[in-house]
Write an enzyme that holds these catalytic residues in place. Structure first.
Site, PDB file in Angstrom:
ATOM      1  N   SER A 168       0.849  -1.187   0.000  1.00  0.00           N
ATOM      2  CA  SER A 168       0.000   0.000   0.000  1.00  0.00           C
ATOM      3  C   SER A 168       0.886   1.238   0.000  1.00  0.00           C
ATOM      4  O   SER A 168       2.060   1.184   0.395  1.00  0.00           O
ATOM      5  CB  SER A 168      -0.893   0.012   1.244  1.00  0.00           C
ATOM      6  OG  SER A 168      -1.540   1.261   1.417  1.00  0.00           O
ATOM      7  N   TYR A 181      -2.592  -0.289  10.234  1.00  0.00           N
ATOM      8  CA  TYR A 181      -2.604  -0.660   8.813  1.00  0.00           C
ATOM      9  C   TYR A 181      -1.335  -0.180   8.122  1.00  0.00           C
ATOM     10  O   TYR A 181      -0.721  -0.912   7.336  1.00  0.00           O
ATOM     11  CB  TYR A 181      -3.847  -0.076   8.145  1.00  0.00           C
ATOM     12  CG  TYR A 181      -4.022  -0.476   6.702  1.00  0.00           C
ATOM     13  CD1 TYR A 181      -4.428  -1.766   6.363  1.00  0.00           C
ATOM     14  CD2 TYR A 181      -3.795   0.430   5.675  1.00  0.00           C
ATOM     15  CE1 TYR A 181      -4.612  -2.139   5.044  1.00  0.00           C
ATOM     16  CE2 TYR A 181      -3.969   0.065   4.348  1.00  0.00           C
ATOM     17  CZ  TYR A 181      -4.380  -1.218   4.038  1.00  0.00           C
ATOM     18  OH  TYR A 181      -4.547  -1.584   2.722  1.00  0.00           O
TER      19      TYR A 181
END
Length: 285
Positions: A168, A181
């Site tokens: 990501s 995250y």
């Protein structure tokens, strides 16, 4: 599905974890369009079945397989089914992952003078639930480790095997509010490099794709208000994305197909490819 270009995956089998989700369902369908057999793996087998049915309806071959990426026993059972029905795996897409509200703060910044810090509905850094943070780490990191352990052991015996992880943009630059995250995806990028080195002598190439901002079911609440209007966070995201828009799932397919194709990327391993509209390159000024 219209893929940006065709590669020849005839005779190959791809296993896609998280295959019932928005982005990974596109991965599965794109690989099928290029001739691969697809094992659509998901905790929600109904979602996986819908994707598999679409692939079959378009003339491809696919099966839906229930799989919990946090359970080695579940993955071993899934592998047994895939081996029996599709003859083993050449391409592993580790797409399962996600966030959890228990690993998310309410505010971007901590102001010790802010009286709202004491409100029950406000979650500061000091209120983060360790179990929620642990779940996010497990889902993303352990959820990549275990499928790789289960499938790669036989992949080393096949011709030009490939593993693609999903990182990501959070791994390059952590975003506010989502520390668990961001850190977990940073771990995926590092783990991708580690795996690439570890498997270099065995023939498995390991790379990762790092999507920028894509509107999915998981982040809908952060990006849009109940009435569908963009949140202040969305406005900040788009202002920091030079191309000025969210990504579309199709935007990821060129990178996926290039990395999977041994003729095009046979000397490419250990990379993390941003697909982010310029987000990581922009300093804000």
């Amino acid at each position: 599905m219209n893929v940006p270009f065709k590669i020849d995956l005839t005779g190959k089998t791809a296993a896609v974890t998280g295959g019932g989700g928005v982005l990974c369902s596109y991965f599965a369908k794109a690989l099928a369009e290029c001739g691969a057999q697809i094992a659509v793996m998901d905790l929600k087998v109904e979602a996986a079945q819908m994707v598999a049915d679409q692939i079959v309806a378009d003339g491809g071959k696919a099966i839906a397989v229930a799989a919990n990426v946090l359970s080695k026993d579940s993955l071993l059972e899934a592998k047994k089914i895939i081996d029996e029905k599709l003859g083993g795996v050449d391409i592993l897409i580790n797409g399962a992952g996600g966030n959890n509200p228990k690993g998310t703060t309410s505010m971007e910044y901590y102001d010790p003078e802010d009286p709202s810090n004491d409100l029950e509905e406000i979650k500061t850094f000091f209120d983060l639930d360790p179990d929620g943070v642990r779940f996010v780490f497990d889902l993303n990191f352990i959820g990549t480790l275990l499928p790789t352990q289960v499938f790669a052991k036989d992949m080393v015996k096949r011709e030009a095997p490939v593993i693609i992880n999903v990182s990501s943009m959070n791994a390059f630059r952590p975003l506010t509010k989502i520390p668990a995250y961001s850190a977990a995806k940073a771990g995926i990028s590092n783990f991708t490099q580690w795996l690439a080195v570890h498997f270099a002598k065995s023939g498995i190439r390991v790379n990762a794709i790092a999507p920028g901002f894509f509107a999915t079911a998981q982040n809908k609440a952060l990006l849009f208000n109940d009435d569908g209007t963009p949140t202040a966070r969305t406005e900040k995201i788009l202002a920091h994305t030079p191309m000025g828009r969210f990504g579309e799932p199709e935007d990821l397919l060129g990178a996926l197909l290039w990395l999977v194709d041994d003729k095009a990327a046979g000397f490419v391993t250990g990379t993390v490819i941003p697909v982010d509209g310029g987000f990581a390159a922009y300093s804000g000024v």
